[in-house]
Design an enzyme around this catalytic site. Structure first.
Site, short mmCIF file in Angstrom:
data_model
loop_
_atom_site.label_atom_id
_atom_site.label_comp_id
_atom_site.label_asym_id
_atom_site.label_seq_id
_atom_site.Cartn_x
_atom_site.Cartn_y
_atom_site.Cartn_z
N ASP A 166 -9.11 -4.65 -5.50
CA ASP A 166 -8.60 -3.86 -4.38
C ASP A 166 -9.41 -2.57 -4.23
O ASP A 166 -9.46 -1.76 -5.15
CB ASP A 166 -7.12 -3.52 -4.62
CG ASP A 166 -6.41 -3.05 -3.37
OD1 ASP A 166 -7.00 -2.24 -2.63
OD2 ASP A 166 -5.27 -3.46 -3.14
N SER A 208 0.82 -1.19 0.00
CA SER A 208 0.00 0.00 0.00
C SER A 208 0.87 1.27 0.00
O SER A 208 1.68 1.45 -0.91
CB SER A 208 -0.97 -0.06 1.18
OG SER A 208 -2.01 0.87 1.02
N HIS A 259 -7.50 -5.92 -0.17
CA HIS A 259 -6.39 -4.97 -0.28
C HIS A 259 -5.07 -5.73 -0.32
O HIS A 259 -4.58 -6.20 0.71
CB HIS A 259 -6.44 -4.02 0.92
CG HIS A 259 -5.50 -2.86 0.83
ND1 HIS A 259 -5.25 -2.17 -0.32
CD2 HIS A 259 -4.73 -2.27 1.79
CE1 HIS A 259 -4.39 -1.20 -0.08
NE2 HIS A 259 -4.05 -1.25 1.19
#
Length: 515
Positions: free
Chosen positions: A454, A228, A484
Site C-alpha cells: 500500500d 483509509s 491501496h
C-alpha cells in the site's frame, strides 16, 4: 496543491487527526440531543450527484432491481451546543436482499479522503459488496463539510485550475514565496466562503454524527466498514463509543500514532515502494517495457521527465499544459492501484513523445476535476478536515530542514510530499491534536487489514492501529499485495475473512496472512 494526495474510492490521509476536545462521549455512549435521535428520515429516489459531489448521473439500480434511496439527516452544527443550529447530512442506502430474519442491520461505509463523497462512491462499488448485502442494508454518507453535507467551499473552478498548475516543489526563494502566497489565498478563500463550518469538521464531530446515524437508522450497534481515512474515523468512533461498536472492518489503515510530518514521510516511502514495484513489474513482462529498459531506467526516465517539465511544460488537455506538478499528481494517482499501472505506462510513453493528456487525466481524477472543468469539493473538505484535526503548522524553514530526509525516503516524491506539509499554514482554525486517540477498551474485536504494497497508508499502520486500539480489540490480517487497500483486490482469502466476520461473527485468527 492538496495537502496530501488521495483517491476517490479508498482515499487516504496520513495527516493525523485529533485528541478530542469534546470528551463527553467517553463517559457515556448516548448522543446528547434526544430530539435528533428520534427524527424520521424521509427516504426518496436519489437525485444525480451535484457539483460538490463530483457530478454525474442518477445511480442505477443494482442487477436485482435494488433501488437507491437518499435522505437528509439533521445533526448539530456544533456538538458542544447540541441544541443549537443544525446542518443536513446526506445519506444513501440500498436495502438488503435477505429476509427480515437474516438481516443484521445497516452496514455503514466510509471510503476515505477525508473529503470523498460516500453518497456518490457507494453506488459505484456496490456490486462488489453484494455478499455483504445479503444480511445488511448498505449505507453511506457525505461527512460534514463534504458533498451535499454542508460542503466547505474555497476557490472557484478557474482558481483551482491555476492552483493545481502551480509549482509545488519550489527551487528558489521566488518560487517558495509564490507557493506560500497561493496557499494563503486558498486558505483565506476557505475562511471567507465557509467560516461557520471550519471549526466544526473535526473527525470527532464526524464520529458523533455516526453515532447519531446509528440511532436514527434504528441500530443498537454501529456495523462499519472503513477504508483509509475511514479507518481513522472508525478508530475515533471506537474510542468515543466503545460499547456501541458492532462488527467493524478497517482496510488500508492509517497509522494513528503519527503526526502529519511522520505521515507524510511514511507516504514518501510508500509511494517510492509502489514506484519500485511498478518499474519491476513493467520490465518483467515478456514484451518490451515502453517506459524503460530496466527498473532503474524506468525511474531515471520519470525523474528526467519531471525535471524537463519543471523547465518547460508540454501540452496536456487544451488549453492546460502538463506541468511538473500535474505530472507528479498523475503518477501518484496511478500508483494507488495495480489496475492503473497500464495507464501509467501509457501516460509516460505519451509524455516522452510530447503528449501529456493521459497523465493530466489521472491528475484531474485525483483533484476531483470533471471533464466539463468543474471541481468537486474534495480538496476543500480534505484541507479543512485535516487542518482542523492536526495541531501541526509548518513553515518553509522547517520544510527545508526536513528535505534531505524526505529525499532519502523518495528521490521522486520527497520534495512533493515535504512541501505539501505547508497546506495548513495560516489556517483560520487551530488544530485539535498531534494525532487521534483510538484507544477503545471494552470494544468488541475490530478486523484490521494491512496491505504490504500500500503506497498511501503503508503496511506498518495496521499494526500501529491494532496496538493503539488496545488488547483484545484489534485483530490484524495481512494481505501481501499491491495497491491501496485489500478488500477491493477481490482476494479470496481477504473476502473470506471479511465475510466470515461481518456476516457470521467469526473472528479470523490474529496474524492471518493472505497472498
Amino acid at each position: 496543491m492538496p495537502t496530501l494526495p488521495r483517491l476517490r474510492a479508498a482515499a487516504l490521509t496520513a495527516t493525523a487527526v485529533l485528541l478530542s476536545t469534546v470528551l463527553a462521549g467517553c463517559g457515556g455512549d448516548d448522543t446528547e440531543d434526544e430530539d435528533l435521535t428520534r427524527q424520521e428520515l424521509e427516504w426518496k429516489a436519489c437525485p444525480a450527484p451535484d457539483e460538490a459531489q463530483g457530478g454525474g448521473t442518477t445511480p442505477s439500480p443494482l442487477p436485482d432491481d435494488g433501488e437507491w434511496q437518499c435522505a437528509t439527516m439533521k445533526a448539530p452544527l456544533d456538538w458542544d451546543e447540541p441544541e443549537g443550529d443544525t446542518i443536513g447530512l446526506a445519506l444513501i442506502r440500498v436495502r438488503t436482499t435477505g429476509s427480515a430474519s437474516e438481516r443484521i442491520g445497516s452496514l455503514v461505509f466510509n471510503f476515505g479522503g477525508p473529503g470523498g463523497s460516500g453518497v456518490k462512491t457507494l453506488p459505484a462499488f456496490a456490486e462488489d459488496y453484494g455478499t455483504l448485502r445479503t444480511r445488511y442494508d448498505l449505507v453511506s454518507f457525505d461527512p460534514r463539510g463534504v458533498g451535499r453535507s454542508e460542503p466547505v467551499i474555497c476557490e472557484n473552478d478557474q482558481q483551482l485550475d491555476a492552483y493545481f498548475q502551480q509549482d509545488a516543489t519550489p527551487d528558489d526563494s521566488a518560487e517558495r514565496t509564490l507557493l506560500l502566497d497561493n496557499t494563503k489565498d486558498f486558505n483565506d478563500a476557505c475562511e471567507k466562503n465557509s467560516e461557520r463550518m471550519l471549526p466544526n469538521v473535526r473527525t470527532t464531530d464526524a464520529a458523533r454524527d455516526l453515532d447519531l446515524m446509528r440511532q436514527v437508522l434504528g441500530d443498537d450497534k454501529l456495523h462499519y466498514f472503513g477504508f483509509s481515512y475511514g479507518t481513522e474515523l472508525g478508530g475515533v468512533y471506537a474510542h468515543l463509543f466503545p460499547r456501541r461498536v458492532g462488527r467493524a472492518v478497517f482496510d488500508a489503515v492509517v497509522d494513528p500514532t503519527q503526526n502529519s510530518e511522520q505521515g507524510s514521510l511514511g507516504q514518501a516511502e510508500g509511494f517510492q515502494l509502489a514506484l519500485d514495484n511498478f518499474a519491476e513489474d513493467c520490465v518483467s513482462k515478456t514484451e518490451e517495457c515502453p517506459a524503460g529498459d530496466s527498473a532503474q531506467d524506468v525511474k531515471d526516465r520519470i525523474a528526467k521527465l519531471l525535471r524537463d517539465l519543471d523547465r518547460k511544460p508540454i501540452p496536456g488537455i487544451f488549453p492546460r499544459e502538463l506541468t511538473q506538478t500535474a505530472a507528479t499528481n498523475g503518477i501518484v494517482q496511478a500508483l494507488y492501484s495495480q489496475d492503473f499501472w497500464e495507464y501509467l505506462t501509457e501516460g509516460l510513453q505519451q509524455a516522452y513523445e510530447g503528449d501529456g493528456s493521459t497523465l493530466m487525466l489521472l491528475s484531474d481524477s485525483m483533484n476531483g476535476r470533471s471533464e466539463n472543468g468543474e471541481y468537486d469539493n474534495s480538496t476543500a473538505a480534505h484541507t479543512a478536515i485535516s487542518c482542523a484535526d492536526t495541531r501541526s503548522r509548518y513553515d518553509t524553514a522547517f520544510v527545508e530542514r526536513r528535505l534531505p530526509e524526505f529525499r532519502a525516503a523518495s528521490p521522486l516524491f520527497g520534495d512533493y510530499l515535504a512541501w505539501g506539509m505547508i497546506g495548513c499554514t495560516d489556517w483560520a482554525v487551530p488544530g485539535a491534536a498531534d494525532h487521534p486517540d483510538v484507544s477503545a477498551p471494552g470494544a468488541p474485536p475490530i478486523l484490521v487489514i494491512g496491505n504490504t504494497g500500500d503506497p498511501a497508508t503503508p503496511y506498518e499502520g495496521a499494526r500501529a492501529m491494532v496496538n493503539a486500539l488496545g488488547k483484545g480489540v484489534g485483530v490484524e490480517l495481512t494481505y501481501r499485495g499491491q495497491g491501496h487497500g485489500a478488500y477491493d483486490s477481490k482476494n479470496k482469502c481477504v473476502h473470506n475473512a471479511v465475510h466470515g466476520y461481518l456476516l457470521d461473527g467469526k473472528v479470523p485468527q490474529a496474524g492471518t496472512v493472505c497472498t
